[in-house]
Enzyme design. Sequence first.
Site, PDB file in Angstrom:
ATOM      1  N   LYS A   1      -8.099  -2.945   8.721  1.00 17.16           N
ATOM      2  CA  LYS A   1      -8.937  -3.489   9.813  1.00 17.16           C
ATOM      3  C   LYS A   1      -9.524  -4.848   9.479  1.00 17.16           C
ATOM      4  CE  LYS A   1      -9.862   1.272  10.400  1.00 17.16           C
ATOM      5  NZ  LYS A   1     -10.105   2.172   9.308  1.00 17.16           N
TER       6      LYS A   1
ATOM      7  N   LEU B   1      -4.398   5.646  18.878  1.00 16.64           N
ATOM      8  CA  LEU B   1      -4.673   6.091  20.256  1.00 16.64           C
ATOM      9  C   LEU B   1      -4.529   4.877  21.184  1.00 16.64           C
ATOM     10  CD1 LEU B   1      -7.928   8.244  19.871  1.00 16.64           C
ATOM     11  CD2 LEU B   1      -5.641   9.078  20.367  1.00 16.64           C
TER      12      LEU B   1
ATOM     13  N   LYS C   1     -14.174  -1.559  13.826  1.00 19.67           N
ATOM     14  CA  LYS C   1     -13.421  -1.164  15.020  1.00 19.67           C
ATOM     15  C   LYS C   1     -14.026  -1.782  16.278  1.00 19.67           C
ATOM     16  CE  LYS C   1     -11.677   3.117  13.019  1.00 19.67           C
ATOM     17  NZ  LYS C   1     -12.062   4.471  12.614  1.00 19.67           N
TER      18      LYS C   1
ATOM     19  N   GLU D   1     -11.952   6.412   4.519  1.00 21.82           N
ATOM     20  CA  GLU D   1     -11.462   5.216   3.851  1.00 21.82           C
ATOM     21  C   GLU D   1     -11.329   5.530   2.354  1.00 21.82           C
ATOM     22  OE1 GLU D   1     -10.670   2.195   5.620  1.00 21.82           O
ATOM     23  OE2 GLU D   1     -10.724   3.900   6.967  1.00 21.82           O
TER      24      GLU D   1
ATOM     25  N   GLY E   1       0.852  -1.201   0.000  1.00 21.47           N
ATOM     26  CA  GLY E   1       0.000   0.000   0.000  1.00 21.47           C
ATOM     27  C   GLY E   1       0.876   1.235   0.000  1.00 21.47           C
ATOM     28  N   THR E   2       0.739   2.035  -1.049  1.00 21.69           N
ATOM     29  CA  THR E   2       1.566   3.248  -1.170  1.00 21.69           C
ATOM     30  C   THR E   2       0.668   4.471  -1.331  1.00 21.69           C
ATOM     31  OG1 THR E   2       1.709   2.900  -3.561  1.00 21.69           O
ATOM     32  CG2 THR E   2       3.500   1.974  -2.221  1.00 21.69           C
ATOM     33  N   GLY E   3      -0.527   4.416  -0.714  1.00 23.21           N
ATOM     34  CA  GLY E   3      -1.465   5.540  -0.791  1.00 23.21           C
ATOM     35  C   GLY E   3      -1.197   6.539   0.328  1.00 23.21           C
ATOM     36  N   VAL E   4      -2.271   7.057   0.914  1.00 22.42           N
ATOM     37  CA  VAL E   4      -2.168   8.105   1.933  1.00 22.42           C
ATOM     38  C   VAL E   4      -1.300   7.626   3.114  1.00 22.42           C
ATOM     39  CG1 VAL E   4      -3.538   9.443   3.597  1.00 22.42           C
ATOM     40  CG2 VAL E   4      -4.412   9.082   1.281  1.00 22.42           C
TER      41      VAL E   4
ATOM     42  N   ASP F   1     -17.031   1.080   8.927  1.00 23.41           N
ATOM     43  CA  ASP F   1     -15.702   1.268   9.529  1.00 23.41           C
ATOM     44  C   ASP F   1     -15.781   1.160  11.057  1.00 23.41           C
ATOM     45  OD1 ASP F   1     -12.813   2.246   9.209  1.00 23.41           O
ATOM     46  OD2 ASP F   1     -13.632   3.731  10.590  1.00 23.41           O
TER      47      ASP F   1
HETATM   48  N1  LIG Z   1      -6.554   7.355   6.715  1.00 19.41           N
HETATM   49  C1  LIG Z   1      -6.603   7.130   8.020  1.00 19.41           C
HETATM   50  O1  LIG Z   1      -6.735   8.043   8.849  1.00 19.41           O
HETATM   51  C2  LIG Z   1      -6.498   5.729   8.521  1.00 19.41           C
HETATM   52  C3  LIG Z   1      -6.449   4.669   7.651  1.00 19.41           C
HETATM   53  N2  LIG Z   1      -6.378   3.403   8.142  1.00 19.41           N
HETATM   54  C4  LIG Z   1      -6.328   2.302   7.198  1.00 19.41           C
HETATM   55  O2  LIG Z   1      -5.179   2.412   6.367  1.00 19.41           O
HETATM   56  C5  LIG Z   1      -5.410   1.669   5.166  1.00 19.41           C
HETATM   57  C6  LIG Z   1      -4.924   2.483   3.969  1.00 19.41           C
HETATM   58  O3  LIG Z   1      -5.697   3.660   3.871  1.00 19.41           O
HETATM   59  P1  LIG Z   1      -5.280   4.808   2.815  1.00 19.41           P
HETATM   60  O4  LIG Z   1      -3.806   4.931   2.773  1.00 19.41           O
HETATM   61  O5  LIG Z   1      -6.101   5.980   3.154  1.00 19.41           O
HETATM   62  O6  LIG Z   1      -5.794   4.166   1.443  1.00 19.41           O
HETATM   63  P2  LIG Z   1      -5.323   4.536  -0.038  1.00 19.41           P
HETATM   64  O7  LIG Z   1      -6.445   4.211  -0.938  1.00 19.41           O
HETATM   65  O8  LIG Z   1      -4.720   5.889  -0.080  1.00 19.41           O
HETATM   66  O9  LIG Z   1      -4.149   3.480  -0.312  1.00 19.41           O
HETATM   67  C7  LIG Z   1      -4.402   2.115  -0.393  1.00 19.41           C
HETATM   68  C8  LIG Z   1      -3.212   1.446  -1.038  1.00 19.41           C
HETATM   69  O10 LIG Z   1      -3.453   0.041  -1.066  1.00 19.41           O
HETATM   70  C9  LIG Z   1      -3.050  -0.444  -2.350  1.00 19.41           C
HETATM   71  N3  LIG Z   1      -3.716  -1.702  -2.640  1.00 19.41           N
HETATM   72  C10 LIG Z   1      -5.034  -1.929  -2.848  1.00 19.41           C
HETATM   73  N4  LIG Z   1      -5.246  -3.249  -3.105  1.00 19.41           N
HETATM   74  C11 LIG Z   1      -4.027  -3.839  -3.060  1.00 19.41           C
HETATM   75  C12 LIG Z   1      -3.580  -5.167  -3.257  1.00 19.41           C
HETATM   76  N5  LIG Z   1      -4.428  -6.164  -3.525  1.00 19.41           N
HETATM   77  N6  LIG Z   1      -2.259  -5.406  -3.131  1.00 19.41           N
HETATM   78  C13 LIG Z   1      -1.382  -4.403  -2.832  1.00 19.41           C
HETATM   79  N7  LIG Z   1      -1.751  -3.126  -2.633  1.00 19.41           N
HETATM   80  C14 LIG Z   1      -3.062  -2.855  -2.761  1.00 19.41           C
HETATM   81  C15 LIG Z   1      -3.445   0.663  -3.303  1.00 19.41           C
HETATM   82  O11 LIG Z   1      -2.795   0.469  -4.537  1.00 19.41           O
HETATM   83  P3  LIG Z   1      -2.880   1.552  -5.728  1.00 19.41           P
HETATM   84  O12 LIG Z   1      -2.043   2.725  -5.275  1.00 19.41           O
HETATM   85  O13 LIG Z   1      -2.276   0.810  -6.847  1.00 19.41           O
HETATM   86  O14 LIG Z   1      -4.321   1.880  -5.877  1.00 19.41           O
HETATM   87  C16 LIG Z   1      -2.974   1.869  -2.503  1.00 19.41           C
HETATM   88  O15 LIG Z   1      -1.599   2.094  -2.716  1.00 19.41           O
HETATM   89  C17 LIG Z   1      -6.918   1.336   5.151  1.00 19.41           C
HETATM   90  O16 LIG Z   1      -7.094  -0.012   5.527  1.00 19.41           O
HETATM   91  C18 LIG Z   1      -7.499   2.248   6.242  1.00 19.41           C
HETATM   92  O17 LIG Z   1      -8.616   1.707   6.883  1.00 19.41           O
HETATM   93  C19 LIG Z   1      -6.313   3.118   9.477  1.00 19.41           C
HETATM   94  C20 LIG Z   1      -6.343   4.133  10.389  1.00 19.41           C
HETATM   95  C21 LIG Z   1      -6.467   5.525   9.994  1.00 19.41           C
HETATM   96  N1  LIG Z   2     -11.684   6.260   7.972  1.00 19.60           N
HETATM   97  C1  LIG Z   2     -11.270   6.075   9.321  1.00 19.60           C
HETATM   98  C2  LIG Z   2      -9.798   6.276   9.438  1.00 19.60           C
HETATM   99  C3  LIG Z   2      -9.265   5.618  10.626  1.00 19.60           C
HETATM  100  O1  LIG Z   2      -9.477   4.452  10.895  1.00 19.60           O
HETATM  101  C4  LIG Z   2     -12.001   7.047  10.232  1.00 19.60           C
HETATM  102  O2  LIG Z   2     -12.683   7.917   9.709  1.00 19.60           O
HETATM  103  O3  LIG Z   2     -11.893   6.928  11.461  1.00 19.60           O
END
Ligand SMILES: NC(=O)C1=CN([C@@H]2O[C@H](COP(=O)(O)OP(=O)(O)OC[C@H]3O[C@@H](n4cnc5c(N)ncnc54)[C@H](OP(=O)(O)O)[C@@H]3O)[C@@H](O)[C@H]2O)C=CC1
Ligand SMILES: N[C@@H](CC=O)C(=O)O
Length: 346
Positions: free
Chosen positions: A110, A144, A213, A198, A11-14, A209
């Site tokens: 989760k 937290l 939790k 999400e 995962g290389t998103g947010v 979500d």
């Molecule tokens: N944002 C928050 O405040 C919080 C988030 N979380 C959790 O963190 C996780 C990530 O959230 P966030 O970063 O916002 O999500 P994003 O959508 O920004 O990033 C998700 C990443 O997962 C990758 N991905 C999806 N499917 C696969 C797969 N099958 N194999 C490998 N990589 C995959 C995506 O790939 P690609 O880039 O190619 O699309 C992307 O890079 C979620 O589970 C969320 O519940 C938990 C607590 C707080």
């Molecule tokens: N989408 C979630 C992020 C943390 O888990 C939230 O809104 O709490």
Amino acid sequence: MPRQPRIALLGTGVVGSAFVARHQRLAQRGVALPAFELLANSRGHFDAAAAPEQALRAACDAPRDGEPHDIDIARLRRGDIVVDATASDAVAARHADWLAHGIHVVTANKLGNGADLMRAQAIARAQREGRAHYGDSATVGAGLPLLRSIRELVAGGDAIHAVEGVLSGSLAWLFDRYDGMRPFSGFVREARAAGYTEPDPRIDLSGEDVRRKLLILARAAGIALEAHEIQVDSLVPAALAAAKENDLDAALLTLDAPLRERYQEAYRDGAKLRLVGRFGAAGASVGLRALPADHPLCGGSGADNRIAIRSDRYAEQPLIIQGPGAGAEVTAAALLDDLIRIAVQL
Ligand SMILES: NC(=O)C1=CN([C@@H]2O[C@H](COP(=O)(O)OP(=O)(O)OC[C@H]3O[C@@H](n4cnc5c(N)ncnc54)[C@H](OP(=O)(O)O)[C@@H]3O)[C@@H](O)[C@H]2O)C=CC1
Ligand SMILES: N[C@@H](CC=O)C(=O)O
């Protein structure tokens, strides 16, 4: 000499990007950390041993060409650490297998302990079989000290009677901001852009979500709660629920009228709207509640979570935990905290 563990970040998103940035900052400050081996997203795998930030850029810039890429971590060995920063069920379904092979898992996803009970039980078994650690601090309250407090209370002999609170950072932020005048859908777009929701904001708005939790917290408390035992009242109108990903943005407009009505009704009564999740002797539920402005769950601001835990020792006056419950920085910090905790035990 024992081999140094290596990190595979999925995962290389947010959250994944914030994890790489924080890892690099801590390493520059001299904090002892395992090194990256690879990064992966739905588009492919990227060698990260030499230059993690470059690998992150390559991963984020990679073209999208159809089906998600299959995760292949055959390069990892016993003692290495997978960091799951995806929201993928297919990835969470592999946590137990990795643990059973002695690969530690640190997760923000989760869907390990917050989905099927059988999957959560398999994860617990696999940790013992593989003598591997499972770091899930980031999954509730974005790190937290919630899960940790519940586990410590249980380890100290307390039964957990009830947990109740605001467990969604994005919904906390939305109801902190929403004034009944500007469209609710606009605030949802802002919450998404700020990295609080999400990847699919319907997971937040539907209460799903928070359901996840509650499952994670209840299971940490030793309660074998199942998803169907939690009564969830969704805020998502049928048209939004049915919208395809490309139509999602436009379909958010269907939230505006019903939420304006809920807001105005609460406003007339001098109440505030809060999405509240709870479990305890009276059952488990997630739903929007209109609470008096001086209600303890109305405290906090922004994306704050605010949770009351009642246990044997906190029966009369609950233990209250409050703080930011969503956001890339706090979530990445929680992942790194778990990773460091695991690395020092090896
Ligand atoms: N944002 C928050 O405040 C919080 C988030 N979380 C959790 O963190 C996780 C990530 O959230 P966030 O970063 O916002 O999500 P994003 O959508 O920004 O990033 C998700 C990443 O997962 C990758 N991905 C999806 N499917 C696969 C797969 N099958 N194999 C490998 N990589 C995959 C995506 O790939 P690609 O880039 O190619 O699309 C992307 O890079 C979620 O589970 C969320 O519940 C938990 C607590 C707080
Ligand atoms: N989408 C979630 C992020 C943390 O888990 C939230 O809104 O709490």
